[in-house]
Design an enzyme around this catalytic site. Sequence first.
Site, short mmCIF file in Angstrom:
data_model
loop_
_atom_site.label_atom_id
_atom_site.label_comp_id
_atom_site.label_asym_id
_atom_site.label_seq_id
_atom_site.Cartn_x
_atom_site.Cartn_y
_atom_site.Cartn_z
N ARG A 28 -89.07 -31.85 -22.78
CA ARG A 28 -89.00 -31.92 -21.18
C ARG A 28 -90.39 -32.12 -20.57
O ARG A 28 -90.51 -31.58 -19.46
CB ARG A 28 -88.12 -30.95 -20.63
CG ARG A 28 -86.83 -30.84 -20.85
CD ARG A 28 -85.83 -31.76 -19.89
NE ARG A 28 -84.68 -31.79 -20.38
CZ ARG A 28 -83.47 -31.03 -19.74
NH1 ARG A 28 -83.79 -30.16 -18.72
NH2 ARG A 28 -82.42 -31.27 -20.22
N ARG A 32 -89.29 -31.61 -13.44
CA ARG A 32 -89.43 -31.12 -12.20
C ARG A 32 -90.51 -30.00 -11.91
O ARG A 32 -90.86 -29.79 -10.85
CB ARG A 32 -88.09 -30.31 -11.97
CG ARG A 32 -86.80 -31.25 -11.36
CD ARG A 32 -85.69 -30.50 -11.20
NE ARG A 32 -85.21 -30.11 -12.56
CZ ARG A 32 -84.01 -29.54 -12.74
NH1 ARG A 32 -83.15 -29.19 -11.74
NH2 ARG A 32 -83.64 -28.84 -13.84
N ARG A 41 -88.44 -38.92 -8.39
CA ARG A 41 -87.24 -38.56 -8.59
C ARG A 41 -86.52 -38.55 -7.09
O ARG A 41 -85.62 -39.17 -6.85
CB ARG A 41 -86.96 -37.11 -8.95
CG ARG A 41 -85.59 -36.36 -8.63
CD ARG A 41 -84.65 -36.97 -9.89
NE ARG A 41 -83.59 -35.78 -10.12
CZ ARG A 41 -82.72 -35.61 -9.20
NH1 ARG A 41 -82.68 -36.30 -8.01
NH2 ARG A 41 -81.66 -34.70 -9.19
N ASP A 78 -81.43 -39.18 -21.20
CA ASP A 78 -80.86 -38.09 -21.34
C ASP A 78 -79.90 -38.16 -22.40
O ASP A 78 -79.64 -39.17 -22.97
CB ASP A 78 -80.00 -37.76 -19.82
CG ASP A 78 -79.83 -36.18 -19.91
OD1 ASP A 78 -80.33 -35.40 -19.60
OD2 ASP A 78 -78.59 -36.00 -20.40
N TYR A 155 -70.34 -31.33 -24.53
CA TYR A 155 -70.30 -31.53 -22.92
C TYR A 155 -69.17 -32.17 -22.56
O TYR A 155 -68.36 -32.41 -21.50
CB TYR A 155 -71.38 -32.43 -22.76
CG TYR A 155 -72.62 -31.65 -22.50
CD1 TYR A 155 -73.18 -30.74 -21.17
CD2 TYR A 155 -73.67 -31.32 -23.66
CE1 TYR A 155 -74.00 -29.82 -21.41
CE2 TYR A 155 -74.66 -30.66 -23.44
CZ TYR A 155 -74.86 -29.70 -22.42
OH TYR A 155 -76.09 -28.95 -22.19
O1 CP3 Z 1 -88.19 -34.55 -23.08
C1 CP3 Z 1 -88.41 -35.20 -21.75
O2 CP3 Z 1 -89.25 -35.24 -21.07
C2 CP3 Z 1 -87.42 -36.38 -22.05
C3 CP3 Z 1 -86.22 -36.44 -20.97
C4 CP3 Z 1 -85.08 -35.48 -21.41
C5 CP3 Z 1 -84.23 -35.20 -20.11
N1 CP3 Z 1 -83.13 -34.53 -21.01
C6 CP3 Z 1 -84.66 -35.31 -18.97
C7 CP3 Z 1 -83.61 -34.57 -17.99
C8 CP3 Z 1 -84.61 -35.12 -22.49
C9 CP3 Z 1 -85.18 -35.35 -23.78
C10 CP3 Z 1 -83.34 -34.51 -22.23
C11 CP3 Z 1 -82.42 -34.04 -23.24
C12 CP3 Z 1 -81.02 -33.16 -22.77
N2 CP3 Z 1 -80.45 -33.46 -21.90
C13 CP3 Z 1 -80.76 -32.21 -23.68
C14 CP3 Z 1 -81.12 -31.67 -24.86
C15 CP3 Z 1 -82.24 -30.80 -24.76
C16 CP3 Z 1 -82.22 -29.37 -24.18
O3 CP3 Z 1 -82.77 -29.34 -23.31
O4 CP3 Z 1 -81.57 -28.55 -24.81
C17 CP3 Z 1 -79.66 -31.63 -23.01
C18 CP3 Z 1 -78.60 -30.52 -23.59
C19 CP3 Z 1 -79.50 -32.42 -21.93
C20 CP3 Z 1 -78.41 -32.42 -21.04
C21 CP3 Z 1 -78.76 -32.06 -19.25
N3 CP3 Z 1 -79.45 -33.20 -18.75
C22 CP3 Z 1 -78.84 -30.98 -18.55
C23 CP3 Z 1 -78.16 -29.69 -18.93
C24 CP3 Z 1 -79.39 -31.42 -17.49
C25 CP3 Z 1 -79.48 -30.55 -16.21
C26 CP3 Z 1 -80.67 -29.37 -16.28
C27 CP3 Z 1 -81.25 -29.04 -15.16
O5 CP3 Z 1 -81.98 -28.06 -15.37
O6 CP3 Z 1 -80.36 -29.29 -14.02
C28 CP3 Z 1 -79.94 -32.73 -17.49
C29 CP3 Z 1 -80.57 -33.36 -16.36
C30 CP3 Z 1 -81.97 -33.72 -16.87
N4 CP3 Z 1 -82.48 -34.34 -17.92
C31 CP3 Z 1 -83.02 -33.45 -16.00
C32 CP3 Z 1 -84.30 -33.88 -16.80
C33 CP3 Z 1 -85.76 -34.19 -16.32
C34 CP3 Z 1 -83.27 -32.76 -14.75
C35 CP3 Z 1 -82.50 -33.73 -13.42
C36 CP3 Z 1 -83.13 -33.77 -12.28
O7 CP3 Z 1 -84.43 -34.36 -12.13
O8 CP3 Z 1 -82.53 -32.95 -11.66
#
Ligand code: CP3
Length: 355
Positions: A28, A32, A41, A78, A155
């Site tokens: 990640r 944010r 964003r 994602d 999910y």
């Molecule tokens: O790593 C990186 O920089 C690449 C981008 C990336 C994102 N999600 C961006 C993202 C990667 C590799 C993921 C993987 C992902 N997404 C996983 C597996 C890794 C982990 O963290 O366990 C999972 C379970 C998800 C599902 C997901 N996507 C969730 C649970 C959320 C919400 C999280 C939150 O904090 O709100 C997302 C959204 C998401 N994916 C964000 C980002 C930067 C936040 C969205 C935003 O900008 O509001």
Amino acid sequence: MKSGLQNDRMLRALARQPVDRTPLWLMRQAGRYLPEYRETRARAGDFMTLCSTPELACEVTLQPLERYDLDAAIIFSDILTIPDAMGLGLSFVQGEGPVFAKPVRSASDIKRLAVPDPNGELGYVMNALRVTRAALDGRVPLIGFSGSPWTLATYMIEGRGGTDFRTAKGLLVDAPEAAHRLLGLLAQSVVSYLNAQVAAGAQVLMLFDTWGGILSTYHFREFSLRYMAAIVDGISREHEGHRVPIILFTKGGGGWLSEIAATGCDAVGLDWTVELAAARQQVGDKVALQGNLDPTLLLSSCEGIRTEVSRVLDSYGPGSGHVFNLGHGITPQVPPEHVSALIAAVRELSPAYHR
Ligand code: CP3
């Protein structure tokens, strides 16, 4: 240099070949905690627009590399793109995370699902990869990724994050055939998705099994590991004469490292509960290891972070085969200067392990 890259440390470490210092990237790393991410964003309006507009996805992928000396880029996307492409109706609800309008609950829901076309519904991910690979211009390798079948299924079945997984686990026990059908379909989808990512420019692949660790050992083997092994078998590991390494990361999978390494993957990702030294002893002759600083420690002082970095490096010990990372994704509250402290510590302290 591998693949004509200016910086091939990550690929060398994954192949357990000598490096001058331990390569580093952060799960990640685009997100944010970076003000420039929040700005892009906001401009995109919502998260899926950001993911599906190749120029914006490229911009945020590169943001952490402009700021920090990182050894890899990970495509901004994602794991939930596959269930979204299957028609489940994904949205991100403020403060709640991902929600599916049409969760998968019954055998008949599962029968209606089909493998999405990676160059059709998911073509935007391939476009983002192509644009980003060109923009990187060989600076560092580009990582492509997917969720594991089991993690995607949680999910899809629960319909949201943040649950106790009772519905998903219930399916494994009460309708194992339907569960296998769903997981098999997801495994096929992931194979075609990752192969297309490689064709579009991904140079390393990673499988996020974020929720493998909530299963019993039996259920992990049967419903998560088995399908990850099928994916490792199914993806083409060579592209244009270069090996495409794959990293498997099961959060909470510390008890199953030998089995995960035996899938034939190139590297195993570790969360912070695993001791790197012990993991290396168990599987270090078969795979590289990636991890594993607790991301919460990035909220501590910069001196504290440096001490913890030295602990991680020391635990892996001398020699190649380690890719420094966090044990899970970086959180939005982390001050960007603390990430600078982490990176400086890895740069300064790790060469001593590679003489
Ligand atoms: O790593 C990186 O920089 C690449 C981008 C990336 C994102 N999600 C961006 C993202 C990667 C590799 C993921 C993987 C992902 N997404 C996983 C597996 C890794 C982990 O963290 O366990 C999972 C379970 C998800 C599902 C997901 N996507 C969730 C649970 C959320 C919400 C999280 C939150 O904090 O709100 C997302 C959204 C998401 N994916 C964000 C980002 C930067 C936040 C969205 C935003 O900008 O509001």
